[in-house]
Structure formats: structure tokens, C-alpha cells
Write a protein that holds these residues in place. Sequence first.
Motif, PDB file in Angstrom:
ATOM      1  N   ARG A  53      -1.110   0.842  11.771  1.00  0.00           N
ATOM      2  CA  ARG A  53      -2.313   0.102  11.372  1.00  0.00           C
ATOM      3  C   ARG A  53      -2.942   0.763  10.140  1.00  0.00           C
ATOM      4  NH1 ARG A  53      -4.798  -3.444  14.182  1.00  0.00           N
ATOM      5  NH2 ARG A  53      -6.845  -2.673  13.586  1.00  0.00           N
ATOM      6  N   ALA A  54      -3.006   2.091  10.165  1.00  0.00           N
ATOM      7  CA  ALA A  54      -3.575   2.814   9.020  1.00  0.00           C
ATOM      8  C   ALA A  54      -2.714   2.598   7.774  1.00  0.00           C
ATOM      9  CB  ALA A  54      -3.677   4.304   9.349  1.00  0.00           C
ATOM     10  N   ALA A  55      -1.396   2.705   7.937  1.00  0.00           N
ATOM     11  CA  ALA A  55      -0.490   2.642   6.783  1.00  0.00           C
ATOM     12  C   ALA A  55      -0.435   1.237   6.178  1.00  0.00           C
ATOM     13  CB  ALA A  55       0.905   3.087   7.203  1.00  0.00           C
ATOM     14  N   ARG A  56      -0.663   0.224   7.001  1.00  0.00           N
ATOM     15  CA  ARG A  56      -0.616  -1.159   6.492  1.00  0.00           C
ATOM     16  C   ARG A  56      -1.974  -1.690   6.046  1.00  0.00           C
ATOM     17  NH1 ARG A  56       4.355  -3.122   6.863  1.00  0.00           N
ATOM     18  NH2 ARG A  56       5.557  -2.215   8.566  1.00  0.00           N
ATOM     19  N   GLY A  57      -2.980  -0.830   6.073  1.00  0.00           N
ATOM     20  CA  GLY A  57      -4.289  -1.248   5.577  1.00  0.00           C
ATOM     21  C   GLY A  57      -5.086  -2.035   6.595  1.00  0.00           C
ATOM     22  N   GLU A  58      -4.814  -1.820   7.884  1.00  0.00           N
ATOM     23  CA  GLU A  58      -5.549  -2.561   8.918  1.00  0.00           C
ATOM     24  C   GLU A  58      -6.645  -1.712   9.559  1.00  0.00           C
ATOM     25  OE1 GLU A  58      -2.217  -3.665  11.305  1.00  0.00           O
ATOM     26  OE2 GLU A  58      -1.545  -5.160   9.846  1.00  0.00           O
ATOM     27  N   TYR A  92       0.836  -1.206   0.000  1.00  0.00           N
ATOM     28  CA  TYR A  92       0.000   0.000   0.000  1.00  0.00           C
ATOM     29  C   TYR A  92       0.869   1.254   0.000  1.00  0.00           C
ATOM     30  CZ  TYR A  92      -3.946  -2.939   1.447  1.00  0.00           C
ATOM     31  OH  TYR A  92      -4.934  -3.899   1.513  1.00  0.00           O
ATOM     32  N   VAL A  93       0.694   2.109  -0.981  1.00  0.00           N
ATOM     33  CA  VAL A  93       1.357   3.415  -0.961  1.00  0.00           C
ATOM     34  C   VAL A  93       0.551   4.322  -0.031  1.00  0.00           C
ATOM     35  CG1 VAL A  93       2.128   5.391  -2.324  1.00  0.00           C
ATOM     36  CG2 VAL A  93       2.116   3.100  -3.348  1.00  0.00           C
ATOM     37  N   PHE A  94       1.258   5.006   0.867  1.00  0.00           N
ATOM     38  CA  PHE A  94       0.566   5.821   1.870  1.00  0.00           C
ATOM     39  C   PHE A  94       0.481   7.276   1.414  1.00  0.00           C
ATOM     40  CE2 PHE A  94       0.394   7.879   6.200  1.00  0.00           C
ATOM     41  CZ  PHE A  94      -0.860   7.392   6.535  1.00  0.00           C
ATOM     42  N   ARG A  95      -0.725   7.773   1.257  1.00  0.00           N
ATOM     43  CA  ARG A  95      -1.038   9.173   0.980  1.00  0.00           C
ATOM     44  C   ARG A  95      -0.336   9.713  -0.276  1.00  0.00           C
ATOM     45  NH1 ARG A  95      -3.428  12.211   6.045  1.00  0.00           N
ATOM     46  NH2 ARG A  95      -4.754  12.704   4.279  1.00  0.00           N
ATOM     47  N   LEU A  96      -0.476   8.924  -1.339  1.00  0.00           N
ATOM     48  CA  LEU A  96       0.186   9.268  -2.601  1.00  0.00           C
ATOM     49  C   LEU A  96      -0.247  10.639  -3.133  1.00  0.00           C
ATOM     50  CD1 LEU A  96       1.889   8.662  -5.090  1.00  0.00           C
ATOM     51  CD2 LEU A  96       0.044   7.203  -5.943  1.00  0.00           C
ATOM     52  N   GLN A  97      -1.562  10.884  -3.157  1.00  0.00           N
ATOM     53  CA  GLN A  97      -2.033  12.137  -3.758  1.00  0.00           C
ATOM     54  C   GLN A  97      -1.504  13.357  -3.002  1.00  0.00           C
ATOM     55  OE1 GLN A  97      -3.667  12.325  -6.765  1.00  0.00           O
ATOM     56  NE2 GLN A  97      -3.026  14.452  -6.503  1.00  0.00           N
ATOM     57  N   HIS A 119      -8.922   5.066   2.383  1.00  0.00           N
ATOM     58  CA  HIS A 119      -8.818   6.078   1.315  1.00  0.00           C
ATOM     59  C   HIS A 119      -7.433   6.736   1.307  1.00  0.00           C
ATOM     60  CE1 HIS A 119     -10.294   7.971   4.998  1.00  0.00           C
ATOM     61  NE2 HIS A 119      -9.713   9.092   4.589  1.00  0.00           N
ATOM     62  N   TRP A 120      -6.632   6.515   2.350  1.00  0.00           N
ATOM     63  CA  TRP A 120      -5.261   7.048   2.364  1.00  0.00           C
ATOM     64  C   TRP A 120      -4.292   6.157   1.576  1.00  0.00           C
ATOM     65  CZ3 TRP A 120      -4.818   8.297   8.356  1.00  0.00           C
ATOM     66  CH2 TRP A 120      -5.463   9.522   8.596  1.00  0.00           C
TER      67      TRP A 120
END
Length: 315
Positions: free
Chosen positions: A293-298, A54-59, A304-305
Amino acid sequence: MSNELRSPEWAWIDGRFVPWAECVLHARAQAIMTGASVFEGIRAYWNPQREQLYVFRLQEHLDRLATSMKIMRMKQAVPAEMGSASVELLRRNNFRDDVHYMPVAYVGFGEGYGAQTPPVQEGFFITAVTKPPSRALEAGLSVCVSSWQRISDNIMPPRVKAAANYQNSRFALLEARTNGYDYAIFLNSAGKVSEAPGACIFVVRADQVYTPPVTAGILESITRATLIQLFRERMGHSVIEREIDRTELYVADEVFLCGTGMEVTPVIAIDHVSVGLGRPGRWTREIQDLYFRAARGEEATLSHWLTPVYAPVQV
Ligand SMILES: Cc1ncc(COP(=O)(O)O)c(C=O)c1O
């Protein structure tokens, strides 16, 4: 180039995927000679259960790259394919580990530090490497208040993520390590707490969280904004953005640094003064856990990040 980097197969430069060794600029480019480039540091996190990266906060990173280019008066726009090319680069390299990658906008040949008309050549490249977790996430850092001052908005604006700005950080880091510290914290031109090399700073005191404002000589950090939101929405604590004195660091219950590279790293001593009990504090641990947890998709409500790499994506 550092021997620590295990070279991946592919990089991307000026619209093309190229073998790693061919992602090069000429030695005479202004980016090389005068540090005339702006960049982003982006993380992608591997989730082994889902076999997904998961790429974190790409936009948000692409938006900040555009902001940096605007302040630098670079002529080109961030290419429309920059986001999708970066995701494709991760896919091509078949990364199945945590990754740190850097999209860069560079100034090429040109006289007058690249400020001459007609405009000099500009371009873009992206390199990505795997990056294992740092020991400091668990153990924390012993830091000093640097004798080097943070650059300021009317000298070398820290709001711009320009390569040249990192010479200021390098001075502070060299001093810190020479004197036996792990890391450094800068004061700004007003003598207030600013940020650290490559990271913003949070302070917890008497059940209240503080962080310096975006006018304190800091980068407008995406992690800082993320944590302010997580504190407020998920932990029920507001974060006060205000000037912080040096001595407030010495009496804090908890201090931590944050950034894409730094993630959420506890500070356990400042100028040899213990922070709180001299070990990572409870709120630091809580926000660190939530962040990962947020950054790893948990955290389903924060998906949406994330931009999944191994699924069809439209960035
Ligand atoms: C000077 C500086 N401050 C703060 C940060 C943290 O910013 P972000 O959270 O957007 O990575 C960085 C890292 O990129 C940085 O270089």
C-alpha cells in the motif's frame, strides 16, 4: 543476457540516454573482469487508478550508492543528475507496469584490479526493466540453511552493494535449487543467522518480531528499515534487532524475507521443517499488505517515500 528480459527502448550511460543495445562496457573493464562495480536495485510501482508510476525510496538508494562507492574508495561522486536521470529514463521508456531498475557505478579500464594510480576510469549507467509480481508473494518459499557462509565485513563487506558480493549469493542459490529448495538463508562467520541472497530476514515468535542487526553480515537494507518503521508506527510492534540462532528459525511462528527485489515474501519451510502452520502467517500478511500500500501510493501519510514519474519532479 537473459531471454527473460524484454528489452526496453532506452538506457542511460555516463550522462547520456542511449538505445538499450548501446549501454555497453568494454570486455576489458574491471567491472566485467573482476566485478568492480556497486549498484542499487530500485523498484517503481504502477498505480493504475492514478495512472502514476511511483519510485520507492529513491533518495535512500542514492545515498546507499554513495556509501558503497565510499567504502570501495571510488573517486567520483554520484552524479547530481543520477536521480532525475533515472526518473527521466522510466518516463522515456513509457513504463506503465511495475519496474525494477539498477543504477550502477563501475570501474573501467585499469591495471591492478583497478586499484592502481593514476586512478582508473569510473562511470555510471542505469538500466530498467518491467517486473511482474512473483508467485512466491502468495505461496511462500521453502528454504534451506546454506552450507555456504555469508561473506563478512573484513573479507568482502556485505554492507557494500558490490557486484562481486553476489557470487556468494549465487553459490547459495545454486546449492538450494540443486537440493530442491526455492531459496537459501546464510549463517555468518559467527554461525548466527545473517540474511538471504538479495534479502534480509525477519522472524516472529510469541508475538515478538526479530531481525539480525546490521553487524550480522547483512546489507543495510532499505526495505528492512522500512518494515521496522511500519511495524513500530503502524502496527504497534517494536522489532528487536539481535543475533538469531539457526534453531530459532525452526521454532518460529512466522519467517519472511524482504528486499527491494524480494519485496515481502513469506517463508513456509526451513530445511523441510514447517514454519508455524506451514503457510504465510498473519503478521507477515499484514506487513506485506502495508508495504505494498505504501509503495503503490495508497498510504497518504507515507507519500514522502515516493517519487512520481509522470509529474514534474525535482530529485
Ligand atoms: C544481500 C542483500 N541483502 C538485502 C537486500 C535488501 O536490501 P534493500 O531492501 O535495500 O533492497 C538486498 C537487495 O538489494 C541484498 O542484495
